[in-house]
Write an enzyme that holds these catalytic residues in place. Structure first.
Site, PDB file in Angstrom:
ATOM      1  CE  LYS A  18     -13.794   5.996   1.401  1.00 27.04           C
ATOM      2  NZ  LYS A  18     -12.788   6.112   2.470  1.00 27.04           N
ATOM      3  CE  LYS A  71      -2.126  10.540   3.079  1.00 30.33           C
ATOM      4  NZ  LYS A  71      -2.914   9.727   2.136  1.00 30.33           N
ATOM      5  CG  HIS A 120      -1.949  -1.022   1.255  1.00 30.51           C
ATOM      6  ND1 HIS A 120      -3.212  -0.856   0.757  1.00 30.51           N
ATOM      7  CD2 HIS A 120      -1.898  -2.291   1.719  1.00 30.51           C
ATOM      8  CE1 HIS A 120      -3.907  -1.964   0.928  1.00 30.51           C
ATOM      9  NE2 HIS A 120      -3.120  -2.861   1.505  1.00 30.51           N
ATOM     10  CE  LYS A 169      -6.276  13.796   0.490  1.00 28.48           C
ATOM     11  NZ  LYS A 169      -6.496  12.555  -0.247  1.00 28.48           N
ATOM     12  NE  ARG A 170      -2.790   7.471   6.133  1.00 27.51           N
ATOM     13  CZ  ARG A 170      -1.618   7.041   5.660  1.00 27.51           C
ATOM     14  NH1 ARG A 170      -0.588   6.875   6.478  1.00 27.51           N
ATOM     15  NH2 ARG A 170      -1.461   6.749   4.385  1.00 27.51           N
ATOM     16  CB  THR A 181     -10.024   4.778  -0.754  1.00 31.60           C
ATOM     17  OG1 THR A 181      -9.462   5.150   0.510  1.00 31.60           O
ATOM     18  CG2 THR A 181      -9.354   3.526  -1.259  1.00 31.60           C
TER      19      THR A 181
HETATM   20  C1  26Q Z   1       4.827   1.176   9.315  1.00 29.93           C
HETATM   21  C2  26Q Z   1       5.916   0.939  10.137  1.00 29.93           C
HETATM   22  C3  26Q Z   1       5.892   1.308  11.445  1.00 29.93           C
HETATM   23  C4  26Q Z   1       4.747   1.887  11.964  1.00 29.93           C
HETATM   24  C5  26Q Z   1       3.657   2.128  11.154  1.00 29.93           C
HETATM   25  C6  26Q Z   1       3.696   1.774   9.818  1.00 29.93           C
HETATM   26  C7  26Q Z   1       2.548   2.045   8.944  1.00 29.93           C
HETATM   27  C8  26Q Z   1       1.280   2.204   9.458  1.00 29.93           C
HETATM   28  C9  26Q Z   1       0.207   2.471   8.638  1.00 29.93           C
HETATM   29  C10 26Q Z   1       2.692   2.158   7.583  1.00 29.93           C
HETATM   30  C11 26Q Z   1       1.608   2.432   6.764  1.00 29.93           C
HETATM   31  C12 26Q Z   1       0.355   2.596   7.288  1.00 29.93           C
HETATM   32  C13 26Q Z   1      -0.807   2.925   6.489  1.00 29.93           C
HETATM   33  C14 26Q Z   1      -0.799   3.048   5.200  1.00 29.93           C
HETATM   34  C15 26Q Z   1      -1.967   3.433   4.407  1.00 29.93           C
HETATM   35  O1  26Q Z   1      -3.037   3.733   4.936  1.00 29.93           O
HETATM   36  N1  26Q Z   1      -1.816   3.452   3.087  1.00 29.93           N
HETATM   37  C16 26Q Z   1      -2.863   3.849   2.197  1.00 29.93           C
HETATM   38  O2  26Q Z   1      -3.532   2.685   1.739  1.00 29.93           O
HETATM   39  C17 26Q Z   1      -4.657   3.010   0.961  1.00 29.93           C
HETATM   40  C18 26Q Z   1      -5.388   1.729   0.631  1.00 29.93           C
HETATM   41  O3  26Q Z   1      -4.665   0.989  -0.312  1.00 29.93           O
HETATM   42  C19 26Q Z   1      -4.247   3.773  -0.294  1.00 29.93           C
HETATM   43  O4  26Q Z   1      -5.411   4.179  -0.962  1.00 29.93           O
HETATM   44  C20 26Q Z   1      -3.422   5.008   0.073  1.00 29.93           C
HETATM   45  O5  26Q Z   1      -2.913   5.614  -1.089  1.00 29.93           O
HETATM   46  C21 26Q Z   1      -2.284   4.600   0.994  1.00 29.93           C
HETATM   47  O6  26Q Z   1      -1.593   5.746   1.444  1.00 29.93           O
END
Ligand code: 26Q
Length: 750
Positions: A596, A490, A299, A484-485, A592
């Site tokens: 929406k 972003k 992702h 979004k986050r 995503t």
């Molecule tokens: C990794 C290592 C250590 C701590 C935390 C993490 C971590 C935590 C959450 C790494 C990534 C995430 C979340 C990622 C995420 O939400 N990605 C999003 O996924 C969506 C669904 O596929 C995409 O639409 C987005 O583009 C993408 O940013």
């Protein structure tokens, strides 16, 4: 005890509401619906898919589940007769067991699979506290605990007899399953594990994303990942043995496990560990079974988000897993020899390198398939992040463009638009979303109705914003939203600068005939992410300044909504005209939220990134607003000598906006946060060049796009046509389509 629809209705009719609190009513009605819903439970399928995910961002279950069970309207009516407005249940907090796109995607996938009658089940963690609640104090984000279970948890069932022991070198933890049924054409299960035992054991399922900037924090996260992966794998193996015995030749015929990013990848090592130690299979045999069982979804291409585990950490608390990982590395090395990989290639793909285990490389090596989440993203995986793996294992790689469930993101959050669609094209789209395309031939029939619906959804949104943020927005305002986050890539900061430029243009008279507009932001920042927090403060300061300036506030307003979550998103996506999707090209895997908004009839103002590309391909470039550098251009800029300072010197508007970070216009309360943002753009930092997300490069074309939208929107009908075209072509972004692709190309489930 089985319950049919009539019995459900009778029980609901006889429900006493007098003198009961909202929470009591919520629990009673939910339990009734659970009883009814579980009566429809199916026989288990022969072959099942399991979705392992650290996050399931479910949101509020009440309205959604009643809708899925086909009793929402009836419940609304019956409650009304008793003098209860069903909307009082909006007081019930979301289950925010996730923080962003990846977690919400998992929830949409479960919804779609159940809706399509496909056996897909989820495995995750039942966090005691979900993603923090966000307050804004003096413009700064403050984090408060999210005690989501304080309202009760009527949608889960504790399954005490399914508990399992999870062993770490220094402690044993009990994993207790809580099942949340997922209603649809089938009833599937989301099984969330709760950690029980000593105080240290309980900690494992206490928080989503414990701060991992310390050794202890890292250790806890490693425990979390192993905890739920091992609980899931252990259960699946045990179930298999019960049904099919100890010959594991058919294990992968009955089970397929999808790894949602790198977080659950230890499940691979755990399966091999269980098969080799408990059931005495040879290592190669066990590895072969794992290779048939697991599939991996990536992702993100941001290197810092790819999970790596220090070898000594793993050895310390999971010595057997450490051994398996080392053996996998050996097996990988011999395979690379057979394939004649160069040393450089082998080290790029290595599971174990520099005293670390790479979960991404492990998942790519063992995974039967590896998929990205939008076309561009999958291309980047093939040509960049995993290019060597792609060279040797081209057949593993697939694209599965993300999707969103139209049940929550259209039918539930926009009843008005849904009913308008029924009236225009009939209601067949509700059962088969691909029928939405019919609307392309009826755009003009829907014009008047569409404008009315949009106006009403904006009115509802403004009312909600007034109630929650205390900010008044007049009815005629256009709505631009970026929700979004919060992350530098972003580029919420770029939107902030664009707003400041528009503000200046309005005050100095350069921008004329501007249609009144409000910019709505919603975002949480990771608690330890300083720059993201500074951006939140900056946006809040801009909002205060602009909203209180009598010269402009009849034309321009800014709102930063606090505590943005799934339920807030449901209001925002329905009431927005323009969806802002402005990431640096190449960095947003898919997005995503963009889908929406599209489905609710917003035009996209965005870059050629992630799924935006497919959105404009389908809805038409002429119906959306694309600006800024594309991936090729970004690559050229990276190779060349991109100089943001030259851009700042040449453009007075840019320098006005950017300088507000340091010229005393706003105050960051002596945190140094604004100066840090300014420096990141103009001088860079030890780990990056100045403006490595190319904010200044794209800013000018961003402002132009925003102004063009503003001008175009004055032709109300022409603009509504663009918006409707987006609705009409959004079926492709239903997670029903995505899930059908996973089911046929990866999971082979029916
Ligand atoms: C990794 C290592 C250590 C701590 C935390 C993490 C971590 C935590 C959450 C790494 C990534 C995430 C979340 C990622 C995420 O939400 N990605 C999003 O996924 C969506 C669904 O596929 C995409 O639409 C987005 O583009 C993408 O940013």
């Amino acid at each position: 005890m089985r319950m049919d629809k009539t019995e459900f209705s009778n029980k609901l009719k006889n429900l006493k509401t007098d003198g009961k609190s909202t929470i009591e009513l919520y629990n009673e009605i939910s339990l009734l619906a659970m009883q009814y819903g579980l009566s429809q439970a199916d026989v288990p399928a022969q072959r099942n898919a399991y979705y392992l995910s650290m996050e399931f961002l479910i949101g509020r279950s009440f309205f959604n589940n009643l809708m899925e069970l086909g009793v929402l309207d009836e419940t609304r009516e019956l409650l009304k007769e008793k003098g209860v407005d069903i909307n009082v249940f909006e007081e019930i907090e979301d289950a925010a067991l996730g923080n962003g796109g990846l977690g919400r995607l998992a929830a949409c996938f479960l919804d779609s699979a159940a809706g399509l009658g496909l056996p897909l089940h989820g495995y995750g963690i039942r966090y005691k506290y979900g993603l923090f609640k966000q307050a804004i104090r003096n413009g700064f984000q403050v984090e408060l605990p999210d005690d989501w279970q304080s309202f009760g948890d009527p949608w889960s069932i504790r399954k005490a007899h399914g508990k399992r022991k999870i062993k770490f070198a220094d402690m044993t933890v009990t994993a207790v399953p809580y099942d949340m049924p997922v209603f649809g054409k089938r009833v599937n299960v989301l099984r969330l594990w709760q950690a029980e035992g000593s105080a240290a054991a309980q900690k494992i399922s206490e928080y989503l994303y414990p701060a991992d900037d310390t050794e202890d924090g890292k250790l806890l996260r490693l425990r979390q990942e192993y905890f739920f992966s091992a609980a899931a794998v252990g259960e699946l193996v045990e179930k298999y043995v019960k049904l099919h015995g100890k010959n594991f030749d058919d294990f992968a015929d009955h089970n397929v496990i999808q790894l949602n990013d790198t977080h659950p990848v230890l499940a691979i090592a755990e399966l091999i560990r269980v098969l080799t130690t408990k059931y005495k299979l040879g290592f190669d045999k066990a590895e072969g079974i794992a290779k048939k069982t697991f599939a991996y979804t990536n992702h993100t291409v941001m290197p810092e988000a790819l999970e790596c585990w220090g070898a000594s950490l793993v050895k310390k608390i999971l010595p057997d897993i450490y051994d398996v990982l080392i053996k996998l590395q050996e097996s990988q090395t011999s395979e690379f020899k057979r394939l004649c990989c160069s040393e450089a290639e082998a080290s790029e793909m290595a599971i174990y390198a520099n005293d670390k285990f790479s979960m991404a490389n492990l998942a790519v090596y063992v995974g039967n398939t590896v998929n990205g989440v939008a076309k561009l993203h999958t291309d980047i995986l093939k040509t960049d992040l995993f290019k060597t793996a792609y060279k040797y294992y081209p057949n593993k790689f697939q694209n599965k463009t993300n999707g969103i469930t139209q049940r929550r993101w259209l039918m539930l959050c926009n009843r008005e638009l849904s009913e308008l669609l029924d009236g225009t094209i009939g209601s067949a789209w509700r059962d088969d979303i691909s029928k939405l395309g019919v609307l392309n031939a009826h755009v003009s029939d829907m014009l008047g109705g569409f404008v009315k619906v949009k106006t009403e959804k904006k009115r509802q949104l403004f009312e909600y914003i007034k109630k929650h943020e205390g900010v008044y927005i007049p009815e005629n305002f256009m709505v631009y939203a970026q929700v979004k986050r919060l992350h530098e890539y972003k580029r919420q900061l770029m939107t902030a600068f664009a707003i400041l430029e528009i503000y200046k243009g309005l005050t100095d008279g350069k921008i004329k005939d501007f249609r009144p507009s409000v910019f709505v932001f919603g975002a949480k920042s990771a608690p330890s992410y300083k720059r993201a927090k500074a951006i939140i403060k900056f946006i809040n300061d801009i909002a205060d300044k602009i909203n209180s300036d009598p010269r402009t506030n009849a034309l321009l307003r800014v709102v930063f909504v606090k505590n943005y979550n799934v339920s807030y998103a449901e209001k925002i996506v329905a009431g927005t005209d323009v969806s802002l999707q402005v990431s640096t090209a190449g960095l947003e895997a898919s997005g995503t939220g963009n889908m929406k908004f599209m489905m609710n009839g917003a035009v996209t103002c965005g870059t050629m990134d992630g799924a935006n590309i497919e959105i404009v391909e389908l809805a038409g470039k002429e119906n959306n607003y694309i600006f800024g550098a594309d991936v090729d251009e970004i690559e050229r800029l990276k190779r060349g000598d991109y100089d943001p300072n030259a851009i700042l010197k040449a453009d007075a508007y840019h320098s006005y906006a950017v300088n507000t970070l340091i010229d005393g216009t706003f105050s960051d309360g002596d945190t140094g946060g604004f100066k840090e943002l300014y420096d990141a753009l103009t001088v860079g930092a030890s780990w990056h060049k100045p403006d490595h997300y190319f904010v200044l490069h794209d800013l000018k074309s961003y402002v132009e796009a925003l102004l063009k939208i503003n001008t175009d929107s004055k032709d109300e009908k022409a603009f509504a046509v663009k918006q409707i075209k987006n609705v009409a072509n959004s079926a492709h972004f239903s997670s029903d389509r995505t899930i059908k692709e996973y089911a046929s190309d990866i999971w082979k489930i029916k």
